[in-house]
Design an enzyme around this catalytic site. Structure first.
Site, PDB file in Angstrom:
ATOM      1  N   ASP A  82       0.857  -1.193   0.000  1.00 37.30           N
ATOM      2  CA  ASP A  82       0.000   0.000   0.000  1.00 37.30           C
ATOM      3  C   ASP A  82       0.896   1.248   0.000  1.00 37.30           C
ATOM      4  OD1 ASP A  82      -2.441   1.362   0.203  1.00 37.30           O
ATOM      5  OD2 ASP A  82      -2.440   1.318   2.403  1.00 37.30           O
ATOM      6  N   SER A 214     -13.065   4.183   4.439  1.00 38.28           N
ATOM      7  CA  SER A 214     -13.722   3.799   5.703  1.00 38.28           C
ATOM      8  C   SER A 214     -14.941   4.674   5.956  1.00 38.28           C
ATOM      9  CB  SER A 214     -12.748   3.929   6.878  1.00 38.28           C
ATOM     10  OG  SER A 214     -11.891   2.807   6.933  1.00 38.28           O
TER      11      SER A 214
END
Ligand code: G3H
Ligand code: 13P
Ligand code: ZN
Length: 309
Positions: A82, A214
């Site tokens: 990532d 999120s």
């Protein structure tokens, strides 16, 4: 059962309008919680490792833990870097056995981002590894957001098409209003879906990636705060918006903050309710269950999992 790339995962997701969850991992309990959820829901899975995670847990531990998860469950899992910031970290991860790497050249000029991404693509592809790149900058809360600021930071659809053609990258992270962390919007949540549709129209075969996805579920923030936390005014991307994004080419949805909140809320609760406990298994076990619950919730309610079958 193996470490796999995202290639066939994304082909199916693009066709059937769902997304694969990409969850950040930092230790054994987080990995186990996520993998248990993916196994229970029979959902494809990307486990992703940041530079911070590599520093915290050491690369060899994370790779071996993911290999152990594959042996234990029989699942196919993609192991992804990532936000790789340069060629060297991407190369290191390719050499360490990762099946996917992200080169995040978003802080560079358009031309330098192309050059750097191309360099990583050439190396990674020569080893059978896929590459994600990023174009545009994820808006922070303070950028939230007038039209000029949007145009300056969000992904420009025509540039996205040129970028993919020139780099040969396998997937592209786009900036349409999400940001990392628990404070994503000051006022009403806003994502630029018109921009996303336009990008998807110009590069319909390129899987798009949504970072900062999120939701910062209020009940988990409240649970943290109830048990001694101090996370005021946190706000994320409404679940409905993520589901909508999966209809316009978004195949990979990145989630870290919601895992952190689930784990922290559970551990805080445990310490308050069981002040005499000092065996880490007593609170890390429930924390692992909380991770599993959060990931199952995401698969069922956010990633459009009903379309996976
Ligand atoms: O992109 C950010 C992820 O949440 C990873 O965070 O760099 O603190 O590990 P980290
Ligand atoms: P969140 O902070 O919204 O979980 O985003 C995580 C992410 O994008 C990791 O790359
Ligand atoms: Zn990210």
């Amino acid at each position: 059962m193996a470490l796999v790339t995202t290639k066939s995962m994304f082909e199916k997701a693009l066709k059937k309008d769902y997304a694969v969850g990409a969850f950040n991992v930092n230790n054994m309990e987080i990995i186990q919680g996520i993998v248990e959820a993916s196994e229970a829901e029979k959902a494809p899975l990307i486990l992703q490792v940041s530079a911070g995670a590599r520093k915290y847990a050491k690369p060899a531990y994370l790779v071996k833990l993911v290999e152990a998860a594959i042996i234990d469950t029989g699942l196919d899992i993609c192991l992804h870097l990532d936000h790789g910031e340069d060629f060297e970290i991407c190369k290191k991860c390719v050499d360490d056995g990762f099946t996917s790497v992200m080169i995040d050249g978003s802080k560079h000029s358009f031309e330098e981002n192309i050059r750097l991404t191309k360099e990583v693509v050439e190396y990674a592809h020569s080893k059978g590894v896929v590459v994600e790149a990023e174009l545009g900058k994820l808006a922070g809360i303070e950028d939230n957001v007038n039209v000029d600021a949007r145009n300056a930071t969000f992904t420009v659809p025509e540039e996205a098409a040129e970028f993919v053609a020139k780099t040969g990258v396998d997937s592209l992270a786009v900036a349409i209003g999400t940001s990392h962390g628990a404070y994503k919007f000051k006022g009403e949540p806003y994502l630029d879906f018109e921009r996303l549709k336009q990008i998807n129209k110009l590069i319909p075969d390129t899987p798009l990636v949504l970072h900062g996805a999120s939701t910062v579920l209020p009940e988990f923030v409240a649970k943290c705060n109830e048990f001694g936390g101090d996370i005021p005014g946190a706000q994320g991307v409404p679940e409905e918006m993520i589901r909508t994004a999966t209809k316009y080419g978004v195949c990979k949805v990145n989630i870290d903050t919601d895992l952190r909140l689930a784990m922290t809320a559970e551990i805080r609760k445990h310490f308050i309710e069981h002040p005499a406990d000092f065996d880490p298994r007593k609170y890390l076990g429930p924390a692992r269950d909380a991770i599993r619950g959060m990931v199952q919730h995401k698969i069922k309610n956010v990633l459009n999992a009903s379309n996976m079958r």
